[in-house]
Enzyme design. Structure first.
Site, short mmCIF file in Angstrom:
data_model
loop_
_atom_site.label_atom_id
_atom_site.label_comp_id
_atom_site.label_asym_id
_atom_site.label_seq_id
_atom_site.Cartn_x
_atom_site.Cartn_y
_atom_site.Cartn_z
N HIS A 153 -3.25 -56.94 -32.01
CA HIS A 153 -1.99 -57.04 -31.26
C HIS A 153 -1.56 -55.69 -30.71
CE1 HIS A 153 -2.10 -60.07 -34.55
NE2 HIS A 153 -1.90 -60.88 -33.53
S1 FES Z 1 -1.48 -55.27 -34.50
FE1 FES Z 1 -1.38 -57.22 -35.38
S2 FES Z 1 -2.75 -57.11 -37.04
FE2 FES Z 1 -2.81 -55.13 -36.17
#
Ligand code: FES
Length: 176
Positions: A141
């Protein structure tokens, strides 16, 4: 013993796997990675949480290695002076999880960063030497950690944790 073909030509992606006894349980992919043998307890003992020792002497400046402790990936970065300087130039108060670089490394061994390589967002495994902060990038993410393993950007709420460890010699640490 390191068989890293890239060892003579370090790149931003240099990242050695270091096999510990626990690594045998991880799977066949291990054979694809450089292997550095360690004098450690057997796999079942390590899995139960025994401390492990890691020889840092084969790790060149600018390289990272990964070992496993208690089933968790531990990233060990041999930081360059530039990485250390960048980590220490940050205004700590501006960080999402304020912590000084000095508090995250051992005094006298500032070049070594030791962190648990599990993203504090949802548990993905970040990639070393990626992202905007010459630290770690989590592809899941988009969280970005700096060269001190501190969260700088993205949804992760906290810094990469520093596991309990100590230097048992200038070139060897014990984790756990
Ligand atoms: S940014 Fe979501 S698990 Fe690493």
């Amino acid at each position: 013993m390191t068989t890293a073909s890239s060892a003579d030509h370090p790149t931003r992606r240099d990242f050695l796997f270091v096999a510990t006894g626990a690594f045998a349980a991880v799977g066949g992919a291990a054979a694809l990675w450089p292997f550095i043998s360690q004098m450690n307890p057997d796999a079942s003992t390590i899995a139960a949480g025994a401390p492990i020792e890691v020889d840092l002497s084969p790790v060149a400046e600018g390289q990272d290695i990964k070992v496993f402790w208690r089933g968790k990936p531990i990233y060990i970065s041999h930081r360059t002076k530039k990485q250390i300087d960048e980590a220490r130039a940050v205004n700590v108060a501006s960080l999402p999880d304020p912590q000084s670089d000095e508090a995250r490394v051992k005094s006298g061994h500032e070049q070594w960063l030791v962190v648990i390589g599990i993203c504090t967002h949802l548990g993905c495994i970040p990639i070393a030497h990626e992202g905007n902060y010459d630290g770690f990038f989590c592809p899941c993410h988009g969280s970005q950690y700096d060269s001190s393993g501190r969260i700088r950007q993205g949804p992760a709420p906290a810094n990469l944790p520093v596991p309990p460890y100590q230097f048992v010699s200038d070139t060897k640490i014990q984790i756990g």
